[in-house]
Design a protein around this motif. Sequence first.
Motif, PDB file in Angstrom:
ATOM      1  N   ASN A  66       0.918  -1.300  -0.065  1.00  0.00           N
ATOM      2  CA  ASN A  66      -0.102  -0.018   0.002  1.00  0.00           C
ATOM      3  C   ASN A  66       0.901   1.187  -0.055  1.00  0.00           C
ATOM      4  O   ASN A  66       2.087   0.980   0.050  1.00  0.00           O
ATOM      5  CB  ASN A  66      -0.937   0.158   1.193  1.00  0.00           C
ATOM      6  N   ALA A  67       0.221   2.386   0.042  1.00  0.00           N
ATOM      7  CA  ALA A  67       1.026   3.591  -0.041  1.00  0.00           C
ATOM      8  C   ALA A  67       2.110   3.972   1.169  1.00  0.00           C
ATOM      9  O   ALA A  67       2.838   4.587   1.040  1.00  0.00           O
ATOM     10  CB  ALA A  67       0.109   4.930  -0.280  1.00  0.00           C
ATOM     11  N   LEU A  68       1.557   3.353   2.212  1.00  0.00           N
ATOM     12  CA  LEU A  68       2.084   3.602   3.602  1.00  0.00           C
ATOM     13  C   LEU A  68       3.531   2.971   3.412  1.00  0.00           C
ATOM     14  O   LEU A  68       4.621   3.361   3.823  1.00  0.00           O
ATOM     15  CB  LEU A  68       1.560   3.174   4.861  1.00  0.00           C
ATOM     16  N   ASP A  69       3.488   1.835   2.849  1.00  0.00           N
ATOM     17  CA  ASP A  69       4.621   0.987   2.699  1.00  0.00           C
ATOM     18  C   ASP A  69       5.513   1.561   1.528  1.00  0.00           C
ATOM     19  O   ASP A  69       6.967   1.674   2.035  1.00  0.00           O
ATOM     20  CB  ASP A  69       4.338  -0.410   2.067  1.00  0.00           C
ATOM     21  N   LEU A  70       5.002   2.229   0.729  1.00  0.00           N
ATOM     22  CA  LEU A  70       5.728   3.064   0.020  1.00  0.00           C
ATOM     23  C   LEU A  70       6.390   4.249   0.547  1.00  0.00           C
ATOM     24  O   LEU A  70       7.774   4.557   0.223  1.00  0.00           O
ATOM     25  CB  LEU A  70       5.077   3.645  -1.498  1.00  0.00           C
ATOM     26  N   HIS A  71       5.730   5.080   1.507  1.00  0.00           N
ATOM     27  CA  HIS A  71       6.270   6.026   2.194  1.00  0.00           C
ATOM     28  C   HIS A  71       7.414   5.596   2.936  1.00  0.00           C
ATOM     29  O   HIS A  71       8.415   6.208   3.041  1.00  0.00           O
ATOM     30  CB  HIS A  71       5.268   6.663   3.068  1.00  0.00           C
ATOM     31  N   ILE A  72       7.448   4.423   3.714  1.00  0.00           N
ATOM     32  CA  ILE A  72       8.442   4.063   4.499  1.00  0.00           C
ATOM     33  C   ILE A  72       9.821   3.627   3.659  1.00  0.00           C
ATOM     34  O   ILE A  72      10.618   3.845   4.161  1.00  0.00           O
ATOM     35  CB  ILE A  72       7.937   2.739   5.199  1.00  0.00           C
ATOM     36  N   SER A  73       9.381   2.900   2.601  1.00  0.00           N
ATOM     37  CA  SER A  73      10.548   2.224   1.785  1.00  0.00           C
ATOM     38  C   SER A  73      10.989   3.462   0.801  1.00  0.00           C
ATOM     39  O   SER A  73      12.402   3.792   1.043  1.00  0.00           O
ATOM     40  CB  SER A  73      10.054   1.138   1.015  1.00  0.00           C
ATOM     41  N   LEU A  74      10.474   3.791  -0.049  1.00  0.00           N
ATOM     42  CA  LEU A  74      10.702   4.521  -1.105  1.00  0.00           C
ATOM     43  C   LEU A  74      11.138   6.248  -0.586  1.00  0.00           C
ATOM     44  O   LEU A  74      12.112   6.632  -0.962  1.00  0.00           O
ATOM     45  CB  LEU A  74       9.977   4.840  -2.166  1.00  0.00           C
ATOM     46  N   SER A  75      10.124   6.544   0.272  1.00  0.00           N
ATOM     47  CA  SER A  75      10.167   8.002   0.763  1.00  0.00           C
ATOM     48  C   SER A  75      11.447   7.937   2.024  1.00  0.00           C
ATOM     49  O   SER A  75      12.369   8.934   1.525  1.00  0.00           O
ATOM     50  CB  SER A  75       9.235   8.548   1.439  1.00  0.00           C
ATOM     51  N   ILE A  76      11.455   7.403   2.766  1.00  0.00           N
ATOM     52  CA  ILE A  76      12.161   7.440   4.079  1.00  0.00           C
ATOM     53  C   ILE A  76      13.631   6.762   3.958  1.00  0.00           C
ATOM     54  O   ILE A  76      14.598   7.277   3.678  1.00  0.00           O
ATOM     55  CB  ILE A  76      11.578   7.030   5.379  1.00  0.00           C
ATOM     56  N   LEU A  77      13.587   5.407   3.443  1.00  0.00           N
ATOM     57  CA  LEU A  77      14.901   4.745   3.367  1.00  0.00           C
ATOM     58  C   LEU A  77      15.807   5.047   2.429  1.00  0.00           C
ATOM     59  O   LEU A  77      16.728   5.256   2.347  1.00  0.00           O
ATOM     60  CB  LEU A  77      14.466   3.184   3.481  1.00  0.00           C
ATOM     61  N   VAL A  78      14.865   5.100   1.091  1.00  0.00           N
ATOM     62  CA  VAL A  78      15.787   5.648  -0.119  1.00  0.00           C
ATOM     63  C   VAL A  78      16.219   6.806   0.052  1.00  0.00           C
ATOM     64  O   VAL A  78      17.263   7.150  -0.428  1.00  0.00           O
ATOM     65  CB  VAL A  78      15.032   5.080  -1.168  1.00  0.00           C
ATOM     66  N   GLY A  79      15.525   7.760   0.413  1.00  0.00           N
ATOM     67  CA  GLY A  79      15.761   9.069   0.619  1.00  0.00           C
ATOM     68  C   GLY A  79      16.805   9.288   1.620  1.00  0.00           C
ATOM     69  O   GLY A  79      17.958   9.954   1.522  1.00  0.00           O
ATOM     70  N   LEU A  80      16.897   8.660   2.818  1.00  0.00           N
ATOM     71  CA  LEU A  80      18.156   8.487   3.627  1.00  0.00           C
ATOM     72  C   LEU A  80      19.343   7.951   2.830  1.00  0.00           C
ATOM     73  O   LEU A  80      20.516   8.290   3.128  1.00  0.00           O
ATOM     74  CB  LEU A  80      17.916   7.876   4.818  1.00  0.00           C
TER      75      LEU A  80
END
Length: 177
Positions: free
Chosen positions: A94-108
């Motif tokens: 879902n979108a929450l999973d994308l926020h954790i993976s692509l937004s936060i982890l990949v961003g960091l």
Amino acid sequence: MSRRIYIMLLCSIVIVLIANGFRQTFGIFLLPVAADLDISRQAFGLVVAIQALLFGFVQPIAGLIADRHGSFKVIVGGAFLYALGLWLMSISANALDLHISLSILVGLGLAGTTQVIVLGAVGKVVPNERRGFVFGTVIAAGSFGMFLFVPSLQGMLGIFGWRETLVIMAFLSLIHI
């Protein structure tokens, strides 16, 4: 330049090539991810926008950490977060999973594996008279990564699907380590 500097230059090129190259490919995942997860284009776009903001915000902090504890540790940590984020994105539901993976982890992860950290490390060992050439080469590698990976990963999406392509990207991201 010494052999050590050439090896460091080659490693820097590979790091920036992969990190920046992959970063430029996330747009090609829009349609398959949005369709599979039943999310809107806007939701996917927000994920990528937050990633870009986090990446930009954390870069100076990553630079400070690299100055204190060494670029190698920051690059290794960034590569691990990048690969973990890509892998977790591949199993997103879902979108929450994308926020954790692509937004936060990949961003960091991006903050630890792109030009800011790499050029800081290279700048410490390259003689002043060669620095412009070396910096230009490393930065050009990031642009070449986009040229290389966008069509390659687009082809892989057609063959393997988006989830499998992300797993392959995660493994390739571990080359940073």
